[in-house]
Design an enzyme around this catalytic site. Structure first.
Site, PDB file in Angstrom:
ATOM      1  N   GLU A  38       0.863  -1.187   0.000  1.00 47.39           N
ATOM      2  CA  GLU A  38       0.000   0.000   0.000  1.00 47.39           C
ATOM      3  C   GLU A  38       0.890   1.225   0.000  1.00 47.39           C
ATOM      4  O   GLU A  38       1.949   1.238   0.628  1.00 47.39           O
ATOM      5  CB  GLU A  38      -0.895   0.007   1.247  1.00 47.39           C
ATOM      6  CG  GLU A  38      -1.707   1.287   1.363  1.00 47.39           C
ATOM      7  CD  GLU A  38      -2.853   1.210   2.357  1.00 47.39           C
ATOM      8  OE1 GLU A  38      -2.791   0.410   3.296  1.00 47.39           O
ATOM      9  OE2 GLU A  38      -3.816   1.982   2.182  1.00 47.39           O
ATOM     10  N   CYS A  53      -6.618   0.901   2.947  1.00 46.33           N
ATOM     11  CA  CYS A  53      -7.603   2.001   2.952  1.00 46.33           C
ATOM     12  C   CYS A  53      -7.436   2.936   1.759  1.00 46.33           C
ATOM     13  O   CYS A  53      -8.338   3.710   1.444  1.00 46.33           O
ATOM     14  CB  CYS A  53      -7.502   2.801   4.233  1.00 46.33           C
ATOM     15  SG  CYS A  53      -7.956   1.871   5.691  1.00 46.33           S
ATOM     16  N   ASN A  86     -12.166  -3.123   0.504  1.00 50.76           N
ATOM     17  CA  ASN A  86     -11.015  -3.401   1.377  1.00 50.76           C
ATOM     18  C   ASN A  86     -11.460  -3.894   2.748  1.00 50.76           C
ATOM     19  O   ASN A  86     -11.758  -5.058   2.918  1.00 50.76           O
ATOM     20  CB  ASN A  86     -10.137  -2.150   1.501  1.00 50.76           C
ATOM     21  CG  ASN A  86      -9.028  -2.339   2.523  1.00 50.76           C
ATOM     22  OD1 ASN A  86      -8.383  -3.393   2.540  1.00 50.76           O
ATOM     23  ND2 ASN A  86      -8.821  -1.380   3.400  1.00 50.76           N
ATOM     24  N   GLU A  87     -11.591  -2.974   3.680  1.00 55.74           N
ATOM     25  CA  GLU A  87     -11.852  -3.403   5.064  1.00 55.74           C
ATOM     26  C   GLU A  87     -13.263  -2.973   5.436  1.00 55.74           C
ATOM     27  O   GLU A  87     -13.470  -2.269   6.416  1.00 55.74           O
ATOM     28  CB  GLU A  87     -10.818  -2.729   5.949  1.00 55.74           C
ATOM     29  CG  GLU A  87     -10.597  -3.344   7.284  1.00 55.74           C
ATOM     30  CD  GLU A  87      -9.453  -2.655   8.005  1.00 55.74           C
ATOM     31  OE1 GLU A  87      -9.530  -1.426   8.236  1.00 55.74           O
ATOM     32  OE2 GLU A  87      -8.468  -3.335   8.350  1.00 55.74           O
TER      33      GLU A  87
HETATM   34  O1  AHR Z   1      -2.130  -1.492   6.806  1.00 52.30           O
HETATM   35  C1  AHR Z   1      -2.600  -0.236   7.193  1.00 52.30           C
HETATM   36  C2  AHR Z   1      -4.112  -0.146   7.154  1.00 52.30           C
HETATM   37  O2  AHR Z   1      -4.696  -0.976   8.096  1.00 52.30           O
HETATM   38  C3  AHR Z   1      -4.760  -0.567   5.876  1.00 52.30           C
HETATM   39  O3  AHR Z   1      -4.739   0.430   4.929  1.00 52.30           O
HETATM   40  C4  AHR Z   1      -6.165  -0.863   6.280  1.00 52.30           C
HETATM   41  O4  AHR Z   1      -6.795  -1.792   5.454  1.00 52.30           O
HETATM   42  C5  AHR Z   1      -6.023  -1.306   7.718  1.00 52.30           C
HETATM   43  O5  AHR Z   1      -6.896  -0.652   8.541  1.00 52.30           O
END
Ligand code: AHR
Length: 658
Positions: free
Chosen positions: A52, A250, A381-382
């Site tokens: 990321e 994120c 993603n999350e």
């Molecule tokens: O790895 C850092 C962040 O942690 C990522 O962007 C997210 O998916 C998680 O909350």
């Protein structure tokens, strides 16, 4: 294992070494590997990486452009650019000209800002300070390029300098006309400097317009123009990761939908990729990074190429119509989701489509006519909650019908348990995505307590992708978290549980992957770097041991967990070896006998050990291998390896079939 026993194991990990010495058993522990009965097939690509653009991992890191704000598109369009001051005899500092950012008649409609530099007196200078300086190496070449137009001066003099202005490389861009044109030259550096600057001088009065000003190392990974930083890719290559998850995280979601990750803006001509802010710029009050933007020089084509280079399966994660639920939680209406789903369809065409298709054609024009072999993608993603499930369903309906060859990854939210997690799993059991992406940013103790997490997972449901995890030595997102051996050892123990359950956990990745020492937002991270150097953390080497020692079938091994000792075993049918991992999380060395039962083993085992005498040990630029694997051999007599599992150690034994 009883709760009491689990508690005792945990105590062994946290108690003082002196106390532990008194408790440690002296009889050799016998690890039995039932070699005659290999079990379920497992995915040899299960240990992967998560990339990321956080912590300056892309711009300023893996993507080695040295000019920050090369297109003048940052919110303050002169960010990174400064004037050289002329000090008069009376000690007053003034520039000999002026800088102005304009948008009229731009070189690019996508990135419309450009710089007008005007010399009022010959010798006017201005410079770019890079990403916390520029890392320049003596003897190396750097390609300087820019779009330029002028009605005045025809030459721009360029110099590489240190922070005090000492010059150690120079070149010229010249022959400008009154229309935008691309110019380039190569500068050879005569000194190594971690915090260099790139200065320009106008030696005639008058103005020039500049855009997309770039200084790029010639010596990139595989020598590619617009290629990646060699030392960082090498670290990834050495891992032999099974899968590359990208671009996050994120960053996929954005704080608002307007700054979500759109893969289509990251392919094609690099000057035409729209710069946007990086959502990590002001996320943490303790680590503000207002100068953090995304140029997308490292875009989806480059990610696919990287995956191919390092032998990993590409795993793109796409925005599902939701911005980060920790931020705005902005959600696209279901009727507006078509564009997002179309992005997913087009991505499959970009990665795999025939060169006669529009997106396949672009891939070929960019230099890769062969398909990239995309076979999996993440939807969101999350995310969590009913709005997410609705959006996942909309994606899945189209993708399952049109692209049954693509496996889908669905999220399990931000926590490893709790109501949100359970609700999502209940949905996924019905909707059957291929993988469910679980995240755990938890304490080292949690990792030790959860090595059995997957022992009783449903084997008939979706497979698990442990898609983001890392032991947080102080607490999640705390800036004082450390990449120390305590966290890494706990991860190693936990990973023995992932491996033992390789029939249900089929992918995993530590997160985040990279961090710049002068510009990070999130700790811990697998790899640290500055402008010139990089090193793998103890956590990196744990990942490396697992990813470099994968198998194709599970093999029963006992004990799985006993007195702070964790084991797993696999058979690698490609090399005809049994691979046994034994992790000693206690402060006392343990004698052990590893018995390869029921099959004929070769006479010598390869042994790889990763250990440290102290749990606080970390790697650093000065001591990058303070905690690093050491390789040796051990005799195998009648199928038995008599060995010692050092205090706080991860041990891998490779024994060939005879
Ligand atoms: O790895 C850092 C962040 O942690 C990522 O962007 C997210 O998916 C998680 O909350």
């Amino acid at each position: 294992m009883t709760a009491r026993k689990r508690f005792l194991n945990l105590l062994l990990f946290v108690l003082a070494p002196a106390a532990l010495a008194a408790q440690a058993p002296s009889n050799p522990v016998v690890i039995r590997v039932d070699a005659a009965h290999p079990g379920a097939a497992i995915a040899p690509n299960m240990f992967g990486i998560f990339f990321e653009d956080i912590n300056f991992a892309a711009d300023g890191g893996l993507y080695p452009e040295l000019v920050k704000n090369r297109s003048f598109e940052f919110t303050d369009p002169l960010t990174g650019w400064h004037e050289v001051m002329d000090v008069t005899a009376r000690g007053i500092a003034t520039p000999k000209g002026e800088l102005d950012v304009r948008t009229d008649d731009p070189e690019s409609k996508v990135n419309p800002h450009y710089l007008r530099a005007r010399a009022n007196t010959p010798g006017y200078g201005f410079y770019n300070g890079g990403f916390r300086g520029m890392g320049i190496e003596a003897g190396n070449e750097y390609r300087l390029s820019a779009y330029v137009r002028t009605g005045g001066p025809k030459t721009l003099r360029a110099e590489l300098t240190d922070e005090k202005g000492k010059v150690f490389g120079s070149g010229k861009l010249e022959g400008f006309g009154d229309g935008w044109k691309h110019y380039e030259t190569v500068i050879r550096a005569t000194a190594t400097e971690p915090k260099a600057r790139l200065a320009f001088y106008l030696d005639e009065k008058g103005a020039v317009d500049l855009d997309f000003v770039s200084l790029f190392p010639v010596d990139t990974w595989k020598g590619r123009p617009n290629g990646l930083r060699k030392d960082l890719v090498q670290l990834l290559y050495d891992l032999h990761p099974g899968v590359l998850r990208f671009p996050g995280g994120c960053i996929v979601e954005g704080r608002e939908l307007a700054n979500r990750y759109r893969w289509k803006s990251t392919v094609g001509d690099i000057a035409e990729r729209k710069t946007i802010l990086n959502r990590w710029n002001l996320e943490f009050e303790s680590r503000p990074t207002p100068d953090y933007f995304q140029s997308f020089g490292l875009g989806f084509y480059e990610y696919f190429q990287l995956a191919e280079d390092i032998g990993a399966k590409p795993l793109p994660i796409l925005n599902c119509g939701m911005a980060c639920q920790f931020n705005s939680s902005e959600t696209a209406r279901l009727e507006d989701l078509k564009e997002y789903i179309q992005d997913a369809e087009d991505l499959i065409e970009f990665a795999n489509g025939d060169v006669s298709t529009p997106w396949g054609k672009l891939r070929a024009e960019m230099g890769h006519p062969a398909p990239f072999g995309l076979d999996r993608m993440g939807i969101g993603n999350e995310q969590w909650g009913p709005r997410y499930v609705e959006r996942y369903k909309a994606f899945a309906e189209v993708l399952r019908a049109k692209h049954p060859e693509i496996k889908l990854v669905a999220a399990a939210g931000p926590s490893p348990d709790g109501e949100l997690f359970d609700d999502l799993w209940a949905q996924w059991r019905q909707l059957k995505p291929d993988f469910v992406d679980e995240h755990y940013y938890m304490s080292p103790e949690w990792f030790l307590e959860n090595t059995h997490r997957y022992d009783n997972y449903d084997r008939s449901g979706p497979k698990v992708f442990a898609g983001e995890y890392a032991a947080q030595t102080k607490g999640t997102t705390r800036p004082d978290n450390a990449n120390n051996w305590k966290g890494a050892l706990a991860e190693a123990a936990f990973m023995s549980g992932l491996e033992r359950n390789g029939d249900v956990v089929q992918m995993s990745s530590y997160a985040p992957l990279m961090a710049h020492v002068d510009a990070w937002q999130w700790k811990p991270d697998e790899i640290w770097f500055d402008n010139l150097h990089s090193f793998g953390t103890p956590n990196y080497y744990v990942q490396l041991l697992y990813a470099n020692n994968t198998g194709t079938r599970l093999v029963p091994a006992t004990p799985r967990l006993e007195d702070g000792l964790y084991t797993s075993a696999v058979l690698d049918e490609r090399t005809h070896e049994w691979i046994v991992k034994a992790i000693n999380t206690t402060a006392k060395a343990r004698k052990a006998e590893i018995r390869i039962d029921g099959a004929k083993a070769g006479a010598t085992a390869k042994v790889i050990t990763l250990k440290s005498a102290t749990l606080e040990a970390e790697n650093s630029f000065e001591h990058p291998q303070a905690v690093a694997p050491v390789t040796g051999t051990a005799a195998v007599r009648d199928g038995v390896i008599a060995t010692e599992l050092g205090a706080y150690s991860v041990n891998v034994y490779r024994v060939s079939e005879q």
